[in-house]
Enzyme design. Structure first.
Site, PDB file in Angstrom:
ATOM      1  N   ARG A 146       5.980   7.017   8.577  1.00  0.00           N
ATOM      2  CA  ARG A 146       4.872   7.386   9.461  1.00  0.00           C
ATOM      3  C   ARG A 146       3.573   6.699   9.047  1.00  0.00           C
ATOM      4  NH1 ARG A 146       5.903  11.771   9.201  1.00  0.00           N
ATOM      5  NH2 ARG A 146       4.802  11.979   7.243  1.00  0.00           N
ATOM      6  N   THR A 147       3.261   6.760   7.765  1.00  0.00           N
ATOM      7  CA  THR A 147       2.016   6.156   7.305  1.00  0.00           C
ATOM      8  C   THR A 147       2.056   4.633   7.457  1.00  0.00           C
ATOM      9  OG1 THR A 147       1.729   7.963   5.743  1.00  0.00           O
ATOM     10  CG2 THR A 147       0.420   5.999   5.361  1.00  0.00           C
ATOM     11  N   LYS A 196      11.063  -7.439 -10.634  1.00  0.00           N
ATOM     12  CA  LYS A 196      11.076  -8.521 -11.634  1.00  0.00           C
ATOM     13  C   LYS A 196      10.020  -8.298 -12.717  1.00  0.00           C
ATOM     14  CE  LYS A 196      12.541 -12.020  -8.297  1.00  0.00           C
ATOM     15  NZ  LYS A 196      12.120 -13.228  -7.606  1.00  0.00           N
ATOM     16  N   ARG A 206       0.792   2.059  -0.923  1.00  0.00           N
ATOM     17  CA  ARG A 206       1.400   3.349  -1.268  1.00  0.00           C
ATOM     18  C   ARG A 206       2.164   3.146  -2.565  1.00  0.00           C
ATOM     19  NH1 ARG A 206       3.615   8.501   0.997  1.00  0.00           N
ATOM     20  NH2 ARG A 206       1.875   8.093   2.403  1.00  0.00           N
ATOM     21  N   HIS A 219      -4.685  10.739  -0.802  1.00  0.00           N
ATOM     22  CA  HIS A 219      -4.152  10.143   0.416  1.00  0.00           C
ATOM     23  C   HIS A 219      -5.296  10.143   1.425  1.00  0.00           C
ATOM     24  CE1 HIS A 219      -1.608   8.855   3.498  1.00  0.00           C
ATOM     25  NE2 HIS A 219      -0.888   9.920   3.724  1.00  0.00           N
TER      26      HIS A 219
END
Lengths: 307, 307, 307
Positions: A51-52, A80, A101, A129
């Site tokens: 959603r975000t 890596k 995120r 957030h």
């Protein structure tokens, strides 16, 4: 160059300007559809969040820009051993703005220090957030026409819910906000919010364990998930869930203009039977979240259009 | 608002209009390259399918639109317990049309009930895959100039192949179609197709276990995968595979205008030695699949252009 | 139709033309922003590589084109057993050019044989990574104004590093290049490069185990990762790492115009304390990598613009 790492990074005036811009965009999205032509947003999602991520991507596409990035750490160079600092320096060569995120608190802050492009924190662990908080503010303002003089109920997991803490912090900057904080005792608001924010700023608030008894007093009800597995034995869960699941019988006790918000995803704390209730605003909130992100991208990129 | 959930959702007239539009697009793709500017397709792929997903994405890009979405359930909100109903409501806030692939039968149907944008079923488990069927019809029509008056051979796994059942259903609506159904006894066409469709509609058909003996009678040969691990002991497999692997010796028995279709991916049921045969149409089919999806997106979005 | 599978597929003249075009693009990217409108790049990444993938995607977006593809084998048809040959034939129906990263050596070569669009090898196992080599050449040329008459140090894992072998091969085609090859004995340059390239072409080179003693002689220092887990016991690693980690004390021994390149990601072989040194060119290299890919896409698509 500005970043958005915490919900309070923007002053009240800046936040209000952002909300105003988002409402303009919502009224006339077509007008903004070429704002970011040739600009690129990098979505750096070290953990999945459809959603975000899609909200950010849609926001950039709606501004005429384009999107690069990754949707999980598996498909990134993190596997890596590349540091967040090096990744953002590389991405700074490709994109004009980044939304990150990350499961670790502070990762977007680290990124911002090494970045040559604006970094938006799209959620860092249980920490912050900020675009969710901006979405919440825009939604309340759109529904109510104001961000002051109201009683806001927040219900569910008030202990761990990062969106709850950010929303309390953000609303506390407006005048005459009263909070009614509804949760089981085990999930009460933590001291650093109760004492550090509410009491410190002389904000009126009530703590309650019972949604039914307070719902009639609310202008806004902000629902959050109570995760079954986390905090209760099965008995407690069964005892408590009737109290905190919002259904049509509870909605009968609420005012006709008491709107329901939820950061989503919901699991079962809002019964789907009230999705068609005109006060159910959580999907409207999703749409508004996309508009506030359009406004945010424009603001951080310092893109302006003539009125 | 229309959705496409089943291959028969469109009437014969509507299907013919779609095919006509796709053929126009194939003739002059440039003319359609701005049809969907500012429109967004959401690809919601709960299981991977490169070919189908890229076909949808290319279709939307070729119409001037853009694409958001996810390519596997791992990178979606499904992992947080969000329902398909809530996901499509969220996605409806971002996109103008959605294509959903889901391992569970009926998921796109559920989505369509809660969606405020058109939903295309891009494959739901072993159930339906309507854009494959539309691709098959467009391919036959392009190669033969008609969808009636012909003998269509279908070879391989006729029991479990969803594309086979859909194609029989779809072609049965045209006049004077004969089917020759070629499979090992273990993989014969199921009763609900044999009795429920073919016999019920008085469609002429022959069942055969031998491709060589019937190939000369065919106008179209639709090949499908016979999955080794699924149905045979090793002995049976070795015995049968010569019968069902299409190679150049079998192609010598076929007419010069008997075209070969395959829904892909193939594993070994069509020998690569015939890829250069002018009758091998399975890669042409891929290209046509992209055109039919362009036509479908335009149709569901009710986008029209002047002729 | 041309492909780029090996760093030496282009002649020196063609490579120089590519570098010249990339430098023009870097000077005036806006001029090239519509070159590939309506063109599509397919990124076929069978193993993840954020930096390389995003570089290609950004390159195509900066030319006005768009991108389809996948970022790992999990979300591709490979999991259904489709061959690389069939995948590229399918993708040829959708895209105008493809960039393929594959864990197996030779996969892009196989793809090119069945493709009807240009294929770029974006790394095939330990084999080739030609766009990295082109990036290295462009970076050296941008920093030094020439690709001849210089001493190039290459430090780290010279045995397994594919970028090292390709760079030596590519630079050996220019005049008066001297190499100083710095590595622990266990990771020396293999015979097929030492004898097959350097000696065979009479290129001057020195092998050394000590970076400090040679750094003052270098015009360019190309650093690579020495993977701890691969080749040393812990004692050897501790003994060797001081020798091969580039830090500010070593940089004091180097000339003021000795630039440092690195193919990235780095782990710890370049101390972050020298990131702000004007001679640290590895992030500039990232940006130039994007420009050379723009030039490459234009060249393979035979897109030209008026000067």
């Amino acid at each position: 160059m500005r970043h958005l790492l915490n919900p309070l990074d923007f002053s009240v005036e800046e936040t209000d300007a952002l909300i105003k811009l988002a409402m303009n965009i919502a009224d006339n999205p077509q007008k903004y559809s070429k704002c970011c032509v040739n600009k690129k947003l990098a979505v750096l999602f070290y953990e999945p969040s459809t959603r975000t991520r899609l909200s950010f991507e849609t926001a950039m596409l709606n501004l005429g820009g384009s999107v690069i990035g990754f949707s999980s750490a598996d498909s990134s160079s993190a596997s890596k051993g590349e540091s967040v600092a090096d990744t953002i320096r590389v991405v700074s060569c490709y994109a004009d703005i980044a939304a990150m995120r990350h499961p670790k608190e502070g990762a977007p802050l680290v990124a911002s220090r090494f970045s040559s492009i604006p970094v938006i924190n799209a959620g860092d662990g249980g920490h912050q957030h900020p675009t969710q908080t901006l979405t919440d503010l825009l939604t309340i303002n759109t529904l109510k026409g104001r961000l002051s003089n109201m009683t806001v109920g927040i219900c569910g997991d008030l202990k761990f819910g990062r969106t709850v803490h950010s929303l309390i912090n953000a609303l506390s900057r407006y005048t005459n906000i009263k909070f009614i904080l509804i949760s089981p005792p085990e999930l009460k608001i933590p001291d650093y919010i109760r004492d550090g924010v509410l009491k410190a700023r002389n904000i009126e608030f009530i703590e309650s364990t019972n949604l039914d008894s307070v719902i009639s007093k609310l202008d806004i009800l902000y629902m959050t998930r109570v995760q079954r597995e986390r905090f209760f034995n099965e008995e407690d869960y069964i005892r408590l869930k009737d109290t905190y699941i919002l259904d049509s019988s509870k909605m009968k006790l609420a005012g006709d203009d008491m709107y329901i918000l939820h950061p989503l995803p919901r699991v079962n704390e809002i019964s789907i039977e009230i999705d068609t209730d005109h006060r159910a605003a959580y999907f409207k909130q999703v749409k508004l979240g996309m508009y506030i992100r359009m406004a945010l991208i424009m603001t951080l990129l310092e893109v302006k259009i003539d009125d």
